[in-house]
Each structure stands twice: as C-alpha cells, then as structure tokens.
Design a protein around this motif. Structure first.
Motif, PDB file in Angstrom:
ATOM      1  N   GLU A 114       8.123   3.350  -4.082  1.00  0.00           N
ATOM      2  CA  GLU A 114       7.265   4.293  -3.862  1.00  0.00           C
ATOM      3  C   GLU A 114       7.483   5.518  -4.794  1.00  0.00           C
ATOM      4  O   GLU A 114       6.446   6.071  -5.114  1.00  0.00           O
ATOM      5  CB  GLU A 114       7.510   4.631  -2.391  1.00  0.00           C
ATOM      6  N   THR A 115       8.473   5.693  -4.862  1.00  0.00           N
ATOM      7  CA  THR A 115       9.040   6.947  -5.816  1.00  0.00           C
ATOM      8  C   THR A 115       8.356   6.535  -7.283  1.00  0.00           C
ATOM      9  O   THR A 115       7.719   7.647  -7.799  1.00  0.00           O
ATOM     10  CB  THR A 115      10.497   7.099  -6.135  1.00  0.00           C
ATOM     11  N   SER A 142       4.142   3.705 -14.348  1.00  0.00           N
ATOM     12  CA  SER A 142       4.731   3.324 -13.396  1.00  0.00           C
ATOM     13  C   SER A 142       5.117   1.686 -13.630  1.00  0.00           C
ATOM     14  O   SER A 142       6.158   1.270 -13.176  1.00  0.00           O
ATOM     15  CB  SER A 142       3.926   3.178 -12.061  1.00  0.00           C
ATOM     16  N   CYS A 143       3.984   1.022 -14.085  1.00  0.00           N
ATOM     17  CA  CYS A 143       4.553  -0.375 -14.463  1.00  0.00           C
ATOM     18  C   CYS A 143       5.482  -0.544 -15.509  1.00  0.00           C
ATOM     19  O   CYS A 143       6.580  -1.336 -15.275  1.00  0.00           O
ATOM     20  CB  CYS A 143       3.464  -1.042 -15.182  1.00  0.00           C
ATOM     21  N   LEU A 193       0.876  -1.136  -0.011  1.00  0.00           N
ATOM     22  CA  LEU A 193       0.144  -0.041   0.160  1.00  0.00           C
ATOM     23  C   LEU A 193       0.853   1.269  -0.051  1.00  0.00           C
ATOM     24  O   LEU A 193       1.884   1.333   0.849  1.00  0.00           O
ATOM     25  CB  LEU A 193      -0.913   0.072   1.360  1.00  0.00           C
ATOM     26  N   ILE A 194       0.546   2.150  -1.063  1.00  0.00           N
ATOM     27  CA  ILE A 194       1.641   3.369  -0.976  1.00  0.00           C
ATOM     28  C   ILE A 194       0.392   4.334  -0.875  1.00  0.00           C
ATOM     29  O   ILE A 194      -0.533   4.495  -1.498  1.00  0.00           O
ATOM     30  CB  ILE A 194       2.319   3.473  -2.428  1.00  0.00           C
ATOM     31  N   VAL A 212      15.144  -6.941  -6.652  1.00  0.00           N
ATOM     32  CA  VAL A 212      16.067  -6.050  -7.310  1.00  0.00           C
ATOM     33  C   VAL A 212      15.755  -4.457  -7.451  1.00  0.00           C
ATOM     34  O   VAL A 212      16.446  -3.578  -7.853  1.00  0.00           O
ATOM     35  CB  VAL A 212      16.395  -6.404  -9.069  1.00  0.00           C
ATOM     36  N   VAL A 213      14.405  -4.286  -6.737  1.00  0.00           N
ATOM     37  CA  VAL A 213      14.121  -2.755  -6.537  1.00  0.00           C
ATOM     38  C   VAL A 213      13.645  -2.416  -5.189  1.00  0.00           C
ATOM     39  O   VAL A 213      12.864  -3.282  -4.875  1.00  0.00           O
ATOM     40  CB  VAL A 213      12.950  -2.493  -7.613  1.00  0.00           C
ATOM     41  N   THR A 214      14.165  -1.558  -4.639  1.00  0.00           N
ATOM     42  CA  THR A 214      14.119  -1.017  -3.295  1.00  0.00           C
ATOM     43  C   THR A 214      12.540  -0.729  -2.951  1.00  0.00           C
ATOM     44  O   THR A 214      12.099  -0.295  -3.991  1.00  0.00           O
ATOM     45  CB  THR A 214      15.001  -0.203  -2.700  1.00  0.00           C
ATOM     46  N   GLU A 215      12.337  -0.836  -1.851  1.00  0.00           N
ATOM     47  CA  GLU A 215      10.940  -0.300  -1.499  1.00  0.00           C
ATOM     48  C   GLU A 215      10.734   1.514  -1.725  1.00  0.00           C
ATOM     49  O   GLU A 215       9.632   1.815  -2.140  1.00  0.00           O
ATOM     50  CB  GLU A 215      10.388  -0.599   0.035  1.00  0.00           C
TER      51      GLU A 215
END
Length: 247
Positions: A208-209, A219-220, A125-126, A201-204
């Motif tokens: 969010e960014t 975004s996808c 959830l963002i 491979v991608v941080t949280e």
C-alpha cells in the motif's frame, strides 16, 4: 498502467507470464474494456514457462473472441479454455505432463471491475490508505487459514504456503473464483496483480505504501527492488493499474 517482471535472486529462469490487452476498435473497447492477466507456472523449468505462457495467451484469445456482453462469463470461459489447452499440450508432449499454473485476470470496463482467479497469485485493491485483497489463495495453507487453524498473519511465512490446491492444467475439475457482479471503482483506486514472489516477501502495508501517490512504473520498480533486497527466492511479477478521472 505499468508492469514489471524479474527472475529473482535464486532462480535461473522466469516461469511467470503476464500481459495487458485492449481491443483496437472503439466499439469493442466499450464492450470488453481492458484486460490484464498474470500467471505463475509450475512443473519444472520449461514446463512452468510453457504453462504460464499458454494460460495468458489463451485467456486473451478467448476473451477477445467472446461474443456476449458479460465480462465475467467471458473470463470464466477463457480460464476453462486455458485449463483444457494446458492439459492437451501435456498429453501431446510427455515431457510437459503435470505442468500447471496459477492465473489471475481482471477486466476494467469503465469504472467496473471484473476478475477471475485460480491459484495463489493475487489481486489487490488499494483505495486511499486501505489495501484489500480481492482473491483468496487456493493453497493448503489458505485452507488452514479459512478453517481457523493458522492465523492470517502467519500464513505468508508458513513453510507449506506454496502447496497449491488448484491450478490451471491440474486436475479434472476447475473451479474459478471471481466477482459475482462488477465492482464499482473510484478515481485514484489502484489495482495490483502480483505473483507470490512479491507478496511472500513484502507485506500488504508495504504494498500500500509503495503504491500510494506514486506513478505505477515507479511503484513496480520499487517493489521489485524491495523483493530483491529480501532475497527474492522466486520470480517476481506485478502489474499496477490506476483508475483515472476519465477511465
């Protein structure tokens, strides 16, 4: 809402599956809401593909036919049916014995969120500048984190992070995680479903960014591009749902 899947940079085939579904009638839509499902198969090339396909299709079919008015109970029922379906398929087709899959599904009914989860695909959830993981990884490393042996920030690079402790189709007993009650959402909230090919491979913070103020389809695409730039050793699949003013 947007979805995207990519085979990645090191795999020959895609063992992930996903779907988005909503009822055709207004009455059923008010009762059941929107359903999104994501699954990451295991058990060899064809086995993983078949397990994830069976999972998302069974979850949709059983949720569609559920007669009650409790989305959470219907999700758990659909996961149990998918678990049995995958096991029965493996018994009928010896080449597929041992196959299984992660599965994470959400229902958005109005502004209420319900979800069910087995494995290490994730639901986030963002909200504003904050990202919250709603699921826990059913994995060996996940247990180490919960017991305090491994730090959470080290878990996503741990060499044994892909060893699952639960999956649809694996084992006799199935314990489904989920929301004890509906979670109230707000206008502008983003929901992200993704397989470990993305989150490993991608941080949280980067998740969010990428979602902040950006149309879901963009975004996808940006997140898949980032995963591929980092080698994408696994299939990458994600779905993004943004809560609107008139959800």
């Amino acid at each position: 809402m947007a979805s995207l899947t990519d085979v990645g940079c090191q795999r020959d085939n895609n063992e992930d599956s996903y779907l988005y579904w909503e009822p055709s009638s207004d009455e059923e839509f008010r009762r059941k809401g929107r359903l999104a499902v994501i699954a990451d198969g295991m058990g060899g090339h064809e086995g993983g593909q078949e397990a994830s396909r069976l999972a998302v299709e069974t979850v949709r079919a059983v949720y569609d036919q559920a007669s009650g008015d409790d989305p959470q109970a219907a999700l758990v029922e659909s996961f149990t049916a998918a678990h049995t379906c995958i096991q029965n398929y493996g018994e009928r087709h010896p080449a597929f014995q041992g196959m299984g899959t992660t599965c994470t599904a959400l229902v958005l009914r109005g502004r209420q969120l319900y979800f069910a989860h087995v494995g290490d695909s994730r639901l986030y959830l963002i909200r504003g500048a904050r990202i919250l993981r709603l699921t826990r990884d059913h994995s060996y490393v996940g247990r180490l984190v919960e017991s305090g042996i491994v730090r959470a920030e080290d878990a996503e690079k741990h060499p044994q992070r892909h060893i699952l402790t639960a999956a649809l189709g694996a084992g006799r007993e199935l314990a489904v995680d989920g929301a004890e009650q509906g979670l109230a959402l707000e206008e502008g909230d983003d929901l992200l479903l993704c397989t470990d090919g993305l989150w490993s491979v991608v941080t949280e913070e980067e998740l969010e960014t990428a979602l902040s103020g950006t149309p879901p389809a963009e975004s996808c695409a940006a997140l898949v591009k980032l995963a591929r730039e980092r080698g994408a050793p696994d299939n990458v699949t994600l779905q993004v749902l943004r809560v609107g003013a008139d959800s």
